[in-house]
Design an enzyme around this catalytic site. Structure first.
Site, short mmCIF file in Angstrom:
data_model
loop_
_atom_site.label_atom_id
_atom_site.label_comp_id
_atom_site.label_asym_id
_atom_site.label_seq_id
_atom_site.Cartn_x
_atom_site.Cartn_y
_atom_site.Cartn_z
N ASP A 8 0.81 -1.22 0.00
CA ASP A 8 0.00 0.00 0.00
C ASP A 8 0.85 1.28 0.00
O ASP A 8 1.56 1.56 0.96
CB ASP A 8 -0.90 0.03 1.23
CG ASP A 8 -1.83 -1.16 1.31
OD1 ASP A 8 -1.37 -2.29 1.07
OD2 ASP A 8 -3.01 -0.97 1.63
N GLU A 39 -4.54 2.46 -3.07
CA GLU A 39 -5.78 2.96 -2.48
C GLU A 39 -5.57 4.06 -1.45
O GLU A 39 -6.52 4.75 -1.09
CB GLU A 39 -6.58 1.81 -1.86
CG GLU A 39 -6.01 1.25 -0.59
CD GLU A 39 -7.11 0.95 0.44
OE1 GLU A 39 -8.29 0.97 0.07
OE2 GLU A 39 -6.75 0.72 1.61
N ASN A 40 -4.33 4.25 -0.99
CA ASN A 40 -4.03 5.32 -0.02
C ASN A 40 -3.04 6.33 -0.58
O ASN A 40 -2.43 7.09 0.17
CB ASN A 40 -3.43 4.73 1.26
CG ASN A 40 -4.39 3.83 2.01
OD1 ASN A 40 -4.09 2.68 2.28
ND2 ASN A 40 -5.56 4.35 2.34
N ASN A 67 -10.58 -0.96 0.03
CA ASN A 67 -11.83 -0.41 0.57
C ASN A 67 -11.91 1.10 0.52
O ASN A 67 -12.99 1.68 0.66
CB ASN A 67 -12.04 -0.89 2.02
CG ASN A 67 -10.87 -0.52 2.91
OD1 ASN A 67 -9.73 -0.93 2.67
ND2 ASN A 67 -11.13 0.24 3.95
N HIS A 68 -10.79 1.80 0.26
CA HIS A 68 -10.81 3.27 0.14
C HIS A 68 -10.91 3.72 -1.32
O HIS A 68 -10.73 4.90 -1.60
CB HIS A 68 -9.56 3.88 0.78
CG HIS A 68 -9.50 3.72 2.26
ND1 HIS A 68 -10.53 4.08 3.11
CD2 HIS A 68 -8.52 3.21 3.07
CE1 HIS A 68 -10.19 3.81 4.36
NE2 HIS A 68 -8.98 3.28 4.36
#
Length: 259
Positions: A8, A39-40, A67-68
């Site tokens: 990530d 995603e981050n 999920n983000h």
């Protein structure tokens, strides 16, 4: 051939880590294809077109999400147009974008990359195990190998998915918890596995967030506004070696660099 899968990417420090580390790693390790979880990547929460293009310019070939994925509004229109970004395939039907894509690299080798998200301690989604079955059947002989990013909270769920897909995919890697695990292995059926790739982002933090904010939250129990730390970085990834004739994984090696 060799595939690099990056944990990530979190905020500005994570993007700086990719910029600094990726070019030399590609040369030193003979990397043919680079996947990063993004995603981050935009301020520690979601992704934007600008940030995605920044990561592509540093040598990332494609991005998986988690999920983000929906946290930046522009992603709703951007995802369907950008084949180099996939989101978890087990969101309900109608979600924008694709849950997998097939890329051609290294003298015609076709790599299918699938993104799934877990259900334990996570938002409600469709069953990732049944979705994996469906996609593997759908991909069929259109790809020579399949790589899976399973974005999940519970280690047990990720371990279970590794065993479930052993022998049916070339690699299954976990993401989301931002802490690199030391359980990389080739499973009996030939699938390369690790429970979590870790985090590419601010090293002196609590999984990417400023330490003072997290400590205050734990001590007071009160809600806090999370802010991504802007400190020295770490770069977490794995290198998966794949036999060019059998197209099966032969080795998986952890990478942990820091500034």
């Amino acid at each position: 051939m060799r595939v690099l899968m990056i944990g990530d990417v979190v905020g500005r420090a994570g993007r700086r880590a990719v910029k600094d580390c990726l070019p030399s790693l590609k040369v030193e390790l003979g990397i043919n294809f680079v996947i990063a979880n993004g995603e981050n990547a935009a301020g520690g929460n979601g992704i934007t077109k600008t940030v995605a293009n920044e990561l592509f310019s540093y040598g990332v070939d494609m991005l998986t999400m988690g999920n983000h994925v929906w946290n930046k509004k522009e992603i709703y229109e951007y995802l369907p147009k950008e084949s180099r970004i996939i989101r978890p395939a087990n969101y309900p039907p109608g979600a924008p974008g694709n849950g997998y894509n097939i890329y051609t690299v290294n003298k015609g080798v076709r790599i299918a990359v699938i993104n799934l998200v877990g259900r334990v301690f996570m938002p409600e989604v469709d069953c990732p195990f049944r979705k994996a079955d469906q996609l593997i059947e759908e991909i069929g002989d259109r790809a020579d190998l399949i790589l899976v990013d399973f974005h999940a909270e519970a280690t047990s769920e990720k371990v279970a998915m590794g065993w479930y897909l052993d022998g049916r995919v070339t690699a299954l890697v976990g993401t989301h918890t931002h802490v690199q695990t030391a359980d990389e292995r080739i499973l009996p059926g030939g699938t390369a596995y690790i429970t979590d790739l870790g985090m590419t982002g601010p090293r002196n933090s609590v999984i990417g967030v400023r330490t003072d904010i997290i400590l205050r939250k734990f001590k007071t129990g009160l809600p806090q506004r999370f802010e991504v730390a802007n400190t020295d970085y770490q770069f977490n990834a794995v290198v998966i070696s794949i036999d060019e004739y059998t197209l099966r994984a032969t080795d998986i090696m952890r990478v942990f660099n820091f500034e």
